[in-house]
Design an enzyme around this catalytic site. Structure first.
Site, PDB file in Angstrom:
ATOM      1  CD  GLU A 257     -96.140  82.981  62.067  1.00 15.07           C
ATOM      2  OE1 GLU A 257     -96.196  84.080  61.658  1.00 15.07           O
ATOM      3  OE2 GLU A 257     -95.168  82.323  62.205  1.00 15.07           O
ATOM      4  CB  CYS A 291    -102.050  88.776  59.557  1.00 17.16           C
ATOM      5  SG  CYS A 291    -101.709  87.765  58.495  1.00 17.16           S
TER       6      CYS A 291
HETATM    7  P1  NAD Z   1    -108.142  85.396  68.186  1.00 19.75           P
HETATM    8  O1  NAD Z   1    -106.688  85.371  68.684  1.00 19.75           O
HETATM    9  O2  NAD Z   1    -109.492  85.806  68.986  1.00 19.75           O
HETATM   10  O3  NAD Z   1    -108.837  83.990  67.801  1.00 19.75           O
HETATM   11  C1  NAD Z   1    -108.013  82.892  66.837  1.00 19.75           C
HETATM   12  C2  NAD Z   1    -107.848  81.524  67.459  1.00 19.75           C
HETATM   13  O4  NAD Z   1    -107.656  81.280  68.852  1.00 19.75           O
HETATM   14  C3  NAD Z   1    -109.587  81.299  67.029  1.00 19.75           C
HETATM   15  O5  NAD Z   1    -109.413  79.929  66.698  1.00 19.75           O
HETATM   16  C4  NAD Z   1    -110.128  81.258  68.651  1.00 19.75           C
HETATM   17  O6  NAD Z   1    -111.069  80.510  68.819  1.00 19.75           O
HETATM   18  C5  NAD Z   1    -108.960  80.955  69.429  1.00 19.75           C
HETATM   19  N1  NAD Z   1    -108.609  81.567  70.628  1.00 19.75           N
HETATM   20  C6  NAD Z   1    -109.252  83.058  71.060  1.00 19.75           C
HETATM   21  N2  NAD Z   1    -109.181  83.050  72.431  1.00 19.75           N
HETATM   22  C7  NAD Z   1    -108.314  82.019  72.764  1.00 19.75           C
HETATM   23  C8  NAD Z   1    -107.675  81.434  74.270  1.00 19.75           C
HETATM   24  N3  NAD Z   1    -107.612  82.223  75.152  1.00 19.75           N
HETATM   25  N4  NAD Z   1    -107.002  80.279  74.050  1.00 19.75           N
HETATM   26  C9  NAD Z   1    -106.819  79.501  72.945  1.00 19.75           C
HETATM   27  N5  NAD Z   1    -107.449  79.864  71.965  1.00 19.75           N
HETATM   28  C10 NAD Z   1    -108.316  81.091  71.756  1.00 19.75           C
HETATM   29  O7  NAD Z   1    -107.955  85.819  66.620  1.00 19.75           O
HETATM   30  P2  NAD Z   1    -109.165  86.530  65.792  1.00 19.75           P
HETATM   31  O8  NAD Z   1    -109.337  87.943  66.132  1.00 19.75           O
HETATM   32  O9  NAD Z   1    -110.242  85.719  65.460  1.00 19.75           O
HETATM   33  O10 NAD Z   1    -108.344  86.645  64.293  1.00 19.75           O
HETATM   34  C11 NAD Z   1    -107.480  87.917  63.799  1.00 19.75           C
HETATM   35  C12 NAD Z   1    -106.313  87.945  64.362  1.00 19.75           C
HETATM   36  O11 NAD Z   1    -105.738  87.093  63.674  1.00 19.75           O
HETATM   37  C13 NAD Z   1    -105.799  89.313  63.876  1.00 19.75           C
HETATM   38  O12 NAD Z   1    -104.837  90.062  64.895  1.00 19.75           O
HETATM   39  C14 NAD Z   1    -105.005  88.932  62.741  1.00 19.75           C
HETATM   40  O13 NAD Z   1    -103.746  90.048  62.468  1.00 19.75           O
HETATM   41  C15 NAD Z   1    -104.483  87.726  63.039  1.00 19.75           C
HETATM   42  N6  NAD Z   1    -103.816  86.935  61.984  1.00 19.75           N
HETATM   43  C16 NAD Z   1    -102.386  86.711  62.038  1.00 19.75           C
HETATM   44  C17 NAD Z   1    -102.020  86.020  60.965  1.00 19.75           C
HETATM   45  C18 NAD Z   1    -100.520  85.419  60.570  1.00 19.75           C
HETATM   46  O14 NAD Z   1    -100.037  84.716  59.963  1.00 19.75           O
HETATM   47  N7  NAD Z   1     -99.593  86.249  61.417  1.00 19.75           N
HETATM   48  C19 NAD Z   1    -102.691  85.208  59.824  1.00 19.75           C
HETATM   49  C20 NAD Z   1    -104.351  85.454  60.045  1.00 19.75           C
HETATM   50  C21 NAD Z   1    -104.681  86.185  61.052  1.00 19.75           C
END
Ligand code: NAD
Length: 528
Positions: A257, A291
């Site tokens: 997601e 998001c």
């Molecule tokens: P991110 O991808 O940086 O981090 C999300 C999670 O993944 C965190 O727990 C982080 O620690 C972990 N993570 C980061 N890099 C990783 C890696 N290389 N391997 C494994 N885990 C890793 O996302 P963010 O920037 O913190 O959050 C915002 C993003 O999330 C935006 O793009 C937003 O649109 C999206 N989002 C989507 C939804 C949905 O349901 N579609 C809901 C909420 C947020």
């Protein structure tokens, strides 16, 4: 809820026990950096491995726990969350900066999800299917996948994890959850409420830490070690693609997601007052850190100028500030510094793209503040509500998720161009249209490239029994919530039960019906 629980040093929750790590990180209130909310251990690779092995050991017992009993435990978790709704909402607001009203909604979504899945434990239907042979029965069963790794973002610290944890547990999987480093205290409290609901030790394990090069990445690596059977991820599209590749080479189906750049169309016949309110909430609620936030506001030419004028007037009235101190703010601070910097960079792109900056001046500071700002802006990172006009498809600010309080205004001529422009981004999460014309609403619904659409409402919002998810760069087509999510935490097991006492072979021993002599319809004589 014990308030002492929400401050000081916390631990991983592995096999129902507190587990410490050598390194730690802090979680601070983004509205007031001097407010330490919690200290959390940074999980090591070995600890993540241990958590997966513990979840594997707990799997046999949980998988065979009758589904109605698993459902009953989900119901008890829901009641525990409901009891703690207010302190949990306040903790969330303090830890990641969304308003209390929104935090309450975030927690309510988890309660609703528990209500829905409690009774799903008494359904979880398979099918009985007729066989092509006599004295043989066919049936299908949903089976759990095994050990599921869950990685979540911090902007919905209770709702988004609940969308994964609750259906995964209900269907008999065990879990290792790596919550966002942006809201670990909220995650810890939520996990303790899950525990209180009656989950046996080891069924839900929680490891804390960062993403790249840390606990998140370690958990994804567990796919390659065959310690996980599935990974479920909510976060950025870039990380999601990376996780998807690793899941793919292990022949597992990840839940992904991801991000969005969501369009809202306002047609020439729309109720403009209603559309202004919807656009304001969609673009600036949670400071645009959803998001489903509105990215591109697509205006039908005959109302573009008047809408823009009314919208900008409304933007100038937005109240911003520390949601812990002011009840009436529309939005609070950036959740973290990384989001602020990523958002701020778009000012350069917008100028380079040739768009017009109609409202907004970057970071809010004591010297540079909109009239609606309350309190001390230097205590956190707050962004001006920002509006760009003269934006066209193809511009970087049109294409890229800014994850901050920014919206682009794009003018089009008619429904067909509006939909074509809405579809010309790489994302496909949410979408909205304001119109009174049922044919235009229908045309939009039929042609928009998005997993979710609103007619005469905001791009944001979800209900626990509707499918949530996107297409294109917003995900891999998996869905959260409702009955649809069940397919992503189970596989279908087809069973045939031979009762005839002999070997019967499908197709070869099947008594297919034989056609009889042909009957031909006599042509009628031509009446002329
Ligand atoms: P991110 O991808 O940086 O981090 C999300 C999670 O993944 C965190 O727990 C982080 O620690 C972990 N993570 C980061 N890099 C990783 C890696 N290389 N391997 C494994 N885990 C890793 O996302 P963010 O920037 O913190 O959050 C915002 C993003 O999330 C935006 O793009 C937003 O649109 C999206 N989002 C989507 C939804 C949905 O349901 N579609 C809901 C909420 C947020």
């Amino acid at each position: 809820m014990d308030s002492a629980m929400t401050t000081g040093m916390h631990h991983h929750l592995i096999a129902g026990k507190d587990v410490a790590s050598p390194a730690s990180f802090e979680s601070r209130n983004p509205s007031r950096q001097d407010d330490l909310v919690g200290v959390f251990p940074e999980a090591t690779l070995d600890q993540v491995r241990l958590a997966c092995d513990v979840a594997r050991s707990a799997y046999a017992g949980w998988r065979t726990t009758p589904a109605p009993i698993r459902g009953q435990i989900i119901g008890q978790i829901g009641r525990a969350i409901e009891r703690e709704q207010e302190p949990l909402s306040r903790l969330m607001s303090r830890e990641m900066g969304k308003t209390l009203k929104e935090a309450r909604g975030d927690v309510q979504e988890a309660i609703d999800t528990c209500h829905f899945f409690q009774s799903e434990g008494r359904r979880l239907y398979g099918q009985t299917v007729p066989s092509e042979m006599r004295n043989k029965e066919l049936m299908t069963y949903r089976r759990p996948l095994g050990v599921v790794g869950v990685i979540t973002a911090g902007n919905f610290p209770v709702a988004v994890p609940s969308w994964k944890l609750i259906p995964a547990l209900l269907t008999g999987n065990t879990i290792v959850w790596k919550p966002s480093e942006d809201a670990p205290t909220t995650a810890y409290a939520l996990a303790r409420l899950f525990e209180e609901g009656g989950l046996p030790d080891g069924v839900l394990n929680v490891v804390f830490g960062g993403g790249a090069g840390a606990a998140g990445e370690f958990l994804v690596e567990m796919l390659d070690e065959h310690r996980l059977d599935k990974i479920a991820f909510t976060g950025s599209t870039a990380v999601g693609r990376h996780i998807g590749a690793i899941a793919g080479r292990n022949l597992t189906h990840p839940t992904l997601e991801l991000g969005g750049k969501n369009p809202m169309i306002v047609m020439r016949d729309a109720d403009l007052d209603n559309a202004v309110v919807g656009a304001l909430w969609a673009a600036f609620g949670t400071a645009g850190q959803r998001c489903t936030s509105l990215g591109n506001l697509i205006l039908d030419e005959p109302i573009a100028a008047v809408f823009q004028e009314r919208f900008l007037a409304a933007v100038a009235t937005i109240k911003i500030g520390d949601p812990g101190r002011f009840d009436d703010v529309l939005y609070g601070p950036f959740i973290n510094e990384r989001f602020y910097h990523a958002w701020h960079a778009h000012y350069d792109w917008g100028r380079a793209d040739g768009a017009t900056l109609a409202y907004g001046r970057g970071r809010i500071t004591a010297e540079n503040r909109p009239t609606g700002y309350r309190g001390d802006p230097n205590s956190g990172l707050y962004g001006w509500p920002t509006v760009w006009t003269n934006v066209r498809p193809g511009m970087r600010i049109f294409q890229t998720e800014t994850f901050g309080p920014t919206v682009n205004l794009v003018t089009v001529d008619g429904i067909d161009e509006a939909i074509a422009v809405a579809n010309s981004v790489d994302y496909g999460l949410s979408s909205a249209i304001y119109t009174q014309n049922r044919l235009w609403a229908f045309t939009f619904k039929e042609n928009i490239q998005a997993g979710m659409s609103s007619i005469n409402n905001s791009t944001t919002g979800a209900e626990a029994h509707m499918p949530f998810g996107g297409i294109k760069g917003s995900g891999n087509g998996t869905r959260e919530s409702g009955i649809w999510v069940l397919d992503h935490y189970t596989y279908w097991h087809g069973v045939n039960d031979e009762l005839s006492g002999k070997l019967q072979l499908a197709q070869m021993d099947t008594e297919y019906g034989q056609m009889r002599a042909p009957y031909r319809v006599a042509p009628l004589a031509d009446p002329r």
